[in-house]
Structure formats: C-alpha cells, structure tokens
Design a protein around this motif. Sequence first.
Motif, PDB file in Angstrom:
ATOM      1  N   LYS A   1       0.806  -1.218   0.000  1.00 42.32           N
ATOM      2  CA  LYS A   1       0.000   0.000   0.000  1.00 42.32           C
ATOM      3  C   LYS A   1       0.839   1.268   0.000  1.00 42.32           C
ATOM      4  CE  LYS A   1      -3.619  -2.427   2.532  1.00 42.32           C
ATOM      5  NZ  LYS A   1      -4.311  -2.562   3.831  1.00 42.32           N
ATOM      6  N   VAL A   2       2.168   1.141   0.100  1.00 46.01           N
ATOM      7  CA  VAL A   2       3.020   2.327   0.135  1.00 46.01           C
ATOM      8  C   VAL A   2       4.131   2.209  -0.895  1.00 46.01           C
ATOM      9  CG1 VAL A   2       2.553   2.920   2.546  1.00 46.01           C
ATOM     10  CG2 VAL A   2       4.431   1.360   2.003  1.00 46.01           C
ATOM     11  N   GLU A   3       4.547   3.369  -1.394  1.00 45.37           N
ATOM     12  CA  GLU A   3       5.624   3.405  -2.381  1.00 45.37           C
ATOM     13  C   GLU A   3       6.889   2.786  -1.793  1.00 45.37           C
ATOM     14  OE1 GLU A   3       8.174   6.634  -4.981  1.00 45.37           O
ATOM     15  OE2 GLU A   3       6.240   7.248  -4.143  1.00 45.37           O
TER      16      GLU A   3
ATOM     17  N   LEU B   1       8.951   3.078   5.618  1.00 37.95           N
ATOM     18  CA  LEU B   1       7.715   2.436   5.148  1.00 37.95           C
ATOM     19  C   LEU B   1       6.663   2.420   6.249  1.00 37.95           C
ATOM     20  CD1 LEU B   1       9.321  -0.501   3.148  1.00 37.95           C
ATOM     21  CD2 LEU B   1       8.195   1.527   2.189  1.00 37.95           C
TER      22      LEU B   1
ATOM     23  N   ALA C   1       5.118   5.791   6.443  1.00 40.21           N
ATOM     24  CA  ALA C   1       4.186   5.985   5.325  1.00 40.21           C
ATOM     25  C   ALA C   1       2.875   5.244   5.580  1.00 40.21           C
ATOM     26  CB  ALA C   1       4.826   5.522   4.015  1.00 40.21           C
ATOM     27  N   LEU C   2       2.949   4.056   6.161  1.00 43.17           N
ATOM     28  CA  LEU C   2       1.731   3.306   6.498  1.00 43.17           C
ATOM     29  C   LEU C   2       0.924   4.051   7.559  1.00 43.17           C
ATOM     30  CD1 LEU C   2       3.196  -0.320   6.562  1.00 43.17           C
ATOM     31  CD2 LEU C   2       1.521   0.582   4.921  1.00 43.17           C
TER      32      LEU C   2
ATOM     33  N   GLN D   1      -1.100   6.868   6.358  1.00 40.31           N
ATOM     34  CA  GLN D   1      -2.355   6.444   5.717  1.00 40.31           C
ATOM     35  C   GLN D   1      -3.383   5.976   6.747  1.00 40.31           C
ATOM     36  OE1 GLN D   1      -2.016   3.610   2.511  1.00 40.31           O
ATOM     37  NE2 GLN D   1      -0.245   4.638   1.638  1.00 40.31           N
TER      38      GLN D   1
END
Length: 175
Positions: free
Chosen positions: A86-88, A158, A161-162, A165
């Motif tokens: 779900k993350v770049e 990461l 980033a999660l 979201q």
Amino acid sequence: MTASKGLAALLLACVSLPCAQARTLPVPDQRPTPGNEAPPLPIARAAYSTPVNYLLQCAGCHLDRGQGSAQNDTPRLEGFVGNFLKVEGGREFLVRVPGVSQSALNDQQVADLLNWLLDRDGMAGSSTPEHWQRYTAQEVGRLRSQSMLDLPKVRRGLIQALRAQGIVIDDGLRH
C-alpha cells in the motif's frame, strides 16, 4: 592419592578408551541408507511446494504461521505483511529484505512464495489490497540484485508511510 592426581588418572583413562567405545567418525566403509545414495539437490532445484519452501526458508524466524517473534526482532507476517503493498517502495522492500533476496530459492520460487504469502486467503489476509499485481520471476530477479544497505532505515520509512495512511502497525514489534 591427591585430588589432582586422581583427576589426572581419570582423564588418562578416558583418553585411552578404545575407539570402538567412543567413535565420533564414521566407519570408512559405511554406505548410505538405501534410497539416500544420491547427493541432495539444492533447494532451488528441488521442486518443493511453496508451503514447504516457506517452512524451509522463512519459518525459522517468522515461525510456522507467520506470527513472528518480538523477542528475536522478527516481524509478524500474518495479517500484516500485505500492508507493504500500500506504500511506495513497499513492494520492492518485500523482495529486497535480506532473508528473501539472499535465500536459496530461485527467482520463480521467491515470486511464488511472495504471491502465496500475499494472497488474501494466505498469511497476509485482509492486509493485502484487494487488487494487487502478483510478482514475476523477472521482477524478483531484478529486485534481488539491488542490495538493501540499511534495512532498519528503509523499514522505518515504510512504517511511517503506512501510519500516515492511518494503517495500524500490528507487526508484533515494539515501535
């Protein structure tokens, strides 16, 4: 007899036992058990099923159902690992993790293993996005050749980033 002389006598007796009583080397003419004459195949050529490859290559750290081990700083896969899709950079991360990229599995076996883990009815469960692209051997081969020099830093990025979201980080590790 003093204690030191008694100990020396005991050690001398142990050393002088016949080899037949304390053999550690195989008998020179010993042969393999019937059926085990051929040398084992490398795992990349053994054609084990994907669940067996997981048990041989991953379960030692992530445990048999992917539950991980906080004590050993090994994250949970079960119900969580799909979030990385779900993350770049997350997709690439899953291949470049040293335990994956440096495993004895060939590129197709790694692709099959990751796809098996990430299937919504697999270990990742509902953490995997509904529509995701399955890994190919070609993609795995390309990504495996790129070393990850700072795993903790990449993983932290990461995880941030999660969290951005709104994804709850339930990987079994203390953050």
